[in-house]
Design a protein around this motif. Structure first.
Motif, PDB file in Angstrom:
ATOM      1  N   ASN A  47      36.082  48.020  55.958  1.00 23.17           N
ATOM      2  CA  ASN A  47      37.169  48.992  55.928  1.00 23.17           C
ATOM      3  C   ASN A  47      37.143  49.837  54.667  1.00 23.17           C
ATOM      4  OD1 ASN A  47      38.461  48.317  58.378  1.00 23.17           O
ATOM      5  ND2 ASN A  47      39.460  46.552  57.423  1.00 23.17           N
ATOM      6  N   LEU A  48      36.232  49.526  53.759  1.00 23.54           N
ATOM      7  CA  LEU A  48      36.216  50.178  52.448  1.00 23.54           C
ATOM      8  C   LEU A  48      35.855  51.663  52.557  1.00 23.54           C
ATOM      9  CD1 LEU A  48      36.380  50.000  49.356  1.00 23.54           C
ATOM     10  CD2 LEU A  48      33.965  49.367  49.357  1.00 23.54           C
ATOM     11  N   ILE A  49      36.658  52.491  51.898  1.00 19.84           N
ATOM     12  CA  ILE A  49      36.371  53.913  51.755  1.00 19.84           C
ATOM     13  C   ILE A  49      36.239  54.298  50.287  1.00 19.84           C
ATOM     14  CG2 ILE A  49      37.264  56.251  52.156  1.00 19.84           C
ATOM     15  CD1 ILE A  49      38.697  55.184  54.622  1.00 19.84           C
ATOM     16  N   TYR A  50      37.055  53.674  49.433  1.00 15.49           N
ATOM     17  CA  TYR A  50      37.149  54.130  48.041  1.00 15.49           C
ATOM     18  C   TYR A  50      37.218  52.956  47.084  1.00 15.49           C
ATOM     19  CZ  TYR A  50      39.331  56.271  43.882  1.00 15.49           C
ATOM     20  OH  TYR A  50      39.624  56.674  42.601  1.00 15.49           O
ATOM     21  N   MET A  51      36.462  53.055  45.953  1.00 18.21           N
ATOM     22  CA  MET A  51      36.405  52.016  44.932  1.00 18.21           C
ATOM     23  C   MET A  51      36.769  52.607  43.568  1.00 18.21           C
ATOM     24  SD  MET A  51      33.126  49.693  43.712  1.00 18.21           S
ATOM     25  CE  MET A  51      32.447  51.084  42.769  1.00 18.21           C
ATOM     26  N   PRO A  52      38.069  52.666  43.220  1.00 18.16           N
ATOM     27  CA  PRO A  52      38.439  53.128  41.879  1.00 18.16           C
ATOM     28  C   PRO A  52      38.062  52.091  40.831  1.00 18.16           C
ATOM     29  CG  PRO A  52      40.369  52.311  43.030  1.00 18.16           C
ATOM     30  CD  PRO A  52      39.228  52.256  44.012  1.00 18.16           C
ATOM     31  N   THR A  53      37.561  52.552  39.703  1.00 17.10           N
ATOM     32  CA  THR A  53      37.044  51.644  38.684  1.00 17.10           C
ATOM     33  C   THR A  53      37.929  51.665  37.444  1.00 17.10           C
ATOM     34  OG1 THR A  53      34.810  52.028  39.526  1.00 17.10           O
ATOM     35  CG2 THR A  53      34.992  51.059  37.332  1.00 17.10           C
ATOM     36  N   PHE A  54      38.277  50.476  36.966  1.00 19.54           N
ATOM     37  CA  PHE A  54      39.178  50.305  35.834  1.00 19.54           C
ATOM     38  C   PHE A  54      38.485  49.490  34.746  1.00 19.54           C
ATOM     39  CE2 PHE A  54      41.638  50.812  39.646  1.00 19.54           C
ATOM     40  CZ  PHE A  54      42.783  51.512  39.301  1.00 19.54           C
ATOM     41  N   ARG A  55      38.935  49.664  33.502  1.00 16.60           N
ATOM     42  CA  ARG A  55      38.394  48.910  32.371  1.00 16.60           C
ATOM     43  C   ARG A  55      39.318  47.769  31.947  1.00 16.60           C
ATOM     44  NH1 ARG A  55      35.050  52.930  29.925  1.00 16.60           N
ATOM     45  NH2 ARG A  55      32.899  52.385  30.411  1.00 16.60           N
ATOM     46  N   ILE A 107      40.977  50.558  50.152  1.00 12.03           N
ATOM     47  CA  ILE A 107      40.654  50.757  48.737  1.00 12.03           C
ATOM     48  C   ILE A 107      40.465  49.404  48.072  1.00 12.03           C
ATOM     49  CG2 ILE A 107      41.380  51.771  46.549  1.00 12.03           C
ATOM     50  CD1 ILE A 107      43.188  53.668  48.095  1.00 12.03           C
ATOM     51  N   TYR A 108      39.261  49.159  47.553  1.00 14.59           N
ATOM     52  CA  TYR A 108      38.976  47.948  46.785  1.00 14.59           C
ATOM     53  C   TYR A 108      38.738  48.377  45.337  1.00 14.59           C
ATOM     54  CZ  TYR A 108      37.548  45.853  51.343  1.00 14.59           C
ATOM     55  OH  TYR A 108      37.472  45.412  52.646  1.00 14.59           O
ATOM     56  N   PRO A 109      39.634  48.090  44.420  1.00 12.48           N
ATOM     57  CA  PRO A 109      39.372  48.460  43.028  1.00 12.48           C
ATOM     58  C   PRO A 109      38.245  47.627  42.422  1.00 12.48           C
ATOM     59  CG  PRO A 109      41.358  47.131  43.197  1.00 12.48           C
ATOM     60  CD  PRO A 109      40.923  47.403  44.603  1.00 12.48           C
ATOM     61  N   MET A 110      37.586  48.209  41.434  1.00 11.99           N
ATOM     62  CA  MET A 110      36.608  47.457  40.643  1.00 11.99           C
ATOM     63  C   MET A 110      37.116  47.376  39.210  1.00 11.99           C
ATOM     64  SD  MET A 110      32.483  47.658  40.087  1.00 11.99           S
ATOM     65  CE  MET A 110      32.274  49.289  39.378  1.00 11.99           C
ATOM     66  N   ILE A 111      37.085  46.159  38.663  1.00 11.10           N
ATOM     67  CA  ILE A 111      37.462  45.946  37.264  1.00 11.10           C
ATOM     68  C   ILE A 111      36.187  45.741  36.448  1.00 11.10           C
ATOM     69  CG2 ILE A 111      38.792  44.564  35.651  1.00 11.10           C
ATOM     70  CD1 ILE A 111      40.345  43.452  38.028  1.00 11.10           C
ATOM     71  N   LEU A 118      45.539  38.388  36.506  1.00 11.71           N
ATOM     72  CA  LEU A 118      45.430  39.824  36.772  1.00 11.71           C
ATOM     73  C   LEU A 118      44.977  40.076  38.207  1.00 11.71           C
ATOM     74  CD1 LEU A 118      45.307  42.823  35.898  1.00 11.71           C
ATOM     75  CD2 LEU A 118      42.974  42.379  35.093  1.00 11.71           C
ATOM     76  N   ILE A 119      43.927  39.407  38.623  1.00  7.74           N
ATOM     77  CA  ILE A 119      43.368  39.622  39.962  1.00  7.74           C
ATOM     78  C   ILE A 119      44.344  39.164  41.041  1.00  7.74           C
ATOM     79  CG2 ILE A 119      41.502  38.885  41.521  1.00  7.74           C
ATOM     80  CD1 ILE A 119      39.792  38.786  38.803  1.00  7.74           C
ATOM     81  N   GLU A 120      45.025  38.061  40.788  1.00  6.76           N
ATOM     82  CA  GLU A 120      46.023  37.578  41.745  1.00  6.76           C
ATOM     83  C   GLU A 120      47.117  38.615  41.976  1.00  6.76           C
ATOM     84  OE1 GLU A 120      49.278  33.897  42.160  1.00  6.76           O
ATOM     85  OE2 GLU A 120      47.915  34.010  40.427  1.00  6.76           O
ATOM     86  N   ASP A 121      47.485  39.359  40.921  1.00  4.66           N
ATOM     87  CA  ASP A 121      48.588  40.306  40.994  1.00  4.66           C
ATOM     88  C   ASP A 121      48.188  41.668  41.571  1.00  4.66           C
ATOM     89  OD1 ASP A 121      50.230  38.401  39.939  1.00  4.66           O
ATOM     90  OD2 ASP A 121      50.229  39.209  37.907  1.00  4.66           O
ATOM     91  N   ILE A 122      46.917  41.891  41.823  1.00  2.00           N
ATOM     92  CA  ILE A 122      46.472  43.188  42.349  1.00  2.00           C
ATOM     93  C   ILE A 122      46.723  43.248  43.852  1.00  2.00           C
ATOM     94  CG2 ILE A 122      44.468  44.692  42.722  1.00  2.00           C
ATOM     95  CD1 ILE A 122      43.300  43.559  40.128  1.00  2.00           C
ATOM     96  N   ASN A 123      47.382  44.311  44.292  1.00  2.00           N
ATOM     97  CA  ASN A 123      47.732  44.475  45.704  1.00  2.00           C
ATOM     98  C   ASN A 123      46.589  45.130  46.475  1.00  2.00           C
ATOM     99  OD1 ASN A 123      50.578  43.558  45.533  1.00  2.00           O
ATOM    100  ND2 ASN A 123      50.774  45.318  44.177  1.00  2.00           N
ATOM    101  N   ALA A 124      45.500  44.376  46.628  1.00  2.00           N
ATOM    102  CA  ALA A 124      44.327  44.864  47.348  1.00  2.00           C
ATOM    103  C   ALA A 124      43.700  43.706  48.109  1.00  2.00           C
ATOM    104  CB  ALA A 124      43.306  45.459  46.382  1.00  2.00           C
ATOM    105  N   THR A 125      43.008  44.029  49.199  1.00  2.00           N
ATOM    106  CA  THR A 125      42.353  42.994  49.997  1.00  2.00           C
ATOM    107  C   THR A 125      41.231  42.331  49.225  1.00  2.00           C
ATOM    108  OG1 THR A 125      42.835  44.308  51.976  1.00  2.00           O
ATOM    109  CG2 THR A 125      41.212  42.541  52.209  1.00  2.00           C
ATOM    110  N   LYS A 126      40.428  43.147  48.550  1.00  5.63           N
ATOM    111  CA  LYS A 126      39.295  42.666  47.757  1.00  5.63           C
ATOM    112  C   LYS A 126      39.281  43.383  46.417  1.00  5.63           C
ATOM    113  CE  LYS A 126      37.194  40.072  50.969  1.00  5.63           C
ATOM    114  NZ  LYS A 126      36.882  38.630  50.809  1.00  5.63           N
ATOM    115  N   VAL A 127      38.690  42.726  45.421  1.00  2.00           N
ATOM    116  CA  VAL A 127      38.551  43.307  44.086  1.00  2.00           C
ATOM    117  C   VAL A 127      37.131  43.056  43.589  1.00  2.00           C
ATOM    118  CG1 VAL A 127      39.366  43.267  41.699  1.00  2.00           C
ATOM    119  CG2 VAL A 127      40.989  42.895  43.566  1.00  2.00           C
ATOM    120  N   PHE A 128      36.403  44.114  43.270  1.00  2.00           N
ATOM    121  CA  PHE A 128      35.098  43.969  42.617  1.00  2.00           C
ATOM    122  C   PHE A 128      35.329  43.611  41.149  1.00  2.00           C
ATOM    123  CE2 PHE A 128      34.113  46.894  46.102  1.00  2.00           C
ATOM    124  CZ  PHE A 128      32.907  46.398  46.585  1.00  2.00           C
TER     125      PHE A 128
END
Length: 367
Positions: A4-12, A30-34, A59-69
């Motif tokens: 289902n992934l379309i977009y991967m915003p990347t955070f530091r 949207i699956y964010p990448m940390i 941090l990862i537990e609190d992210i409202n996303a299905t998956k997190v890179f």
């Protein structure tokens, strides 16, 4: 290989980014990448310091996303001007394959949600077969693995990655600063990976690189050095399933902070471009910070780009746009705007809302 992934915003994983990471509703596409670039999120008294595992699992537990890179970036070029905590983490952890893998395994408590990111160490340490070594250590714990290939290392890394990737995995092609258009070197790479259909492919590039400085912005004018063309090019030019970027903010060099220079880049979602705003010197002791409130905010709210987004059939500036709401609150004197860090959050919130809106209205769709 369905995703289902379309977009991967990347955070530091820094303070303002973490506020957005843990409050934004990313949804199923949207699956964010940390990119974890330091051991601890902030300084605490030694007796109260949390561990790497405690900080990042929460941090990862609190992210409202299905998956997190989750990436501990191997690509960083160490330099003396880097922040001490970033340089220390790079030297002790991310440059050491075994220690880096150990840190990823510390996050096994969120293994169903995490997609650990693996990169080759060949260009960092000269080691061979490091992709397979990392996969062997992670595969039994994490259902999916992400493989990050820097475009300048593509030819060396592709054979390793393509040999071990499964249909549950993801391959991330990091363009770094290369423009997102089909130049001859890119065409050769696309020809190679276009025939690879084992798993979904993501193209990553920062639209706003470190060379874009607030002091050089021209007020209320398009920032031509900020190129968001990947949004239009990731499918036709790169045959990718998804795209990634740094969520509307600059991919900086992780160096120690300099002097305050009021500036802001507004993402124009209608034209898919960035417009720059800067201060003019202000008045009084806090003349630089006051420019955020007195110059930048009113001119952003009254800009042509804002008007175009208001008139768009897509709700780019709806009440769900937290960044836009903060700008309106500052303009109404309901909250302070004298904070350079706050404008980083505003940029993130606004950009993410606009991309999520494009997805919700099928301007960006699953392949």
């Amino acid at each position: 290989m369905a995703t289902n992934l379309i977009y991967m915003p990347t955070f530091r994983a820094r303070q303002q980014e973490n506020i957005v990471l843990t409050s934004f509703q990313f949804g199923e596409h949207i699956y964010p990448m940390i990119e974890i670039v330091k051991e601890f999120d902030r300084k605490r008294p030694e007796e109260k310091q949390l561990s790497f595992q405690e900080i990042h699992l929460k941090l990862i537990e609190d992210i409202n996303a299905t998956k997190v890179f989750v990436d501990l970036p191997v690509y960083l070029n160490e330099r003396a001007s880097m922040k001490d905590e970033v340089l220390l983490f790079s030297r002790r952890v991310t440059s050491n394959r075994e220690k880096r893998t150990e840190h990823l395994l510390q996050l096994a408590g969120q293994s169903a949600k995490i997609i650990p990111v693996v990169s080759s160490f060949l260009n960092r340490t000269g080691e061979f077969d490091t992709v397979k070594m990392q996969v062997d250590a992670l595969r039994d714990i994490f259902p999916s693995i992400g493989f990050r290939i820097l475009i300048n290392h593509f030819n060396e890394d592709w054979a390793e990655v393509s040999a071990v990737a499964t249909d549950a995995d993801f391959i991330i092609l990091d363009l770094d600063k290369i423009p997102p258009y089909p130049s001859p070197p890119i065409k050769q790479i696309v020809a190679t990976w276009n025939n690879f259909n084992t798993c979904p492919k993501i193209v990553l590039r920062s639209a706003i690189n470190s060379e874009v400085l607030n002091v050089n912005l021209k007020h209320s004018e398009i920032v031509f050095d900020a190129d968001n063309g990947l949004l239009d090019q990731y499918r036709p030019s790169f045959k990718a399933n998804s795209f990634g970027d740094y969520a509307g903010i600059k991919k900086d060099d992780l160096t120690s902070g300099g002097a305050i220079s009021p500036g802001f880049l507004l993402y124009d979602a209608v034209e898919n471009q960035f417009v720059g705003f800067k201060g003019n010197g202000g008045k009084g002791e806090d003349k630089f910070l006051s420019d955020f409130e007195d110059v930048i905010v009113p001119d952003v709210l009254n800009s042509q780009s804002a008007q175009a987004m208001k008139n768009s059939p897509l709700p780019y500036l709806s009440d769900q746009n937290v960044g836009w709401n903060i700008l309106k609150n500052i303009n109404a004197k309901n909250e302070s705007g004298k904070s350079q860090a706050k404008f980083k959050r505003i940029a993130l919130e606004h950009y993410l809302h606009c991309i999520r809106t494009k997805i919700e209205y099928n301007e960006l769709t699953v392949v």
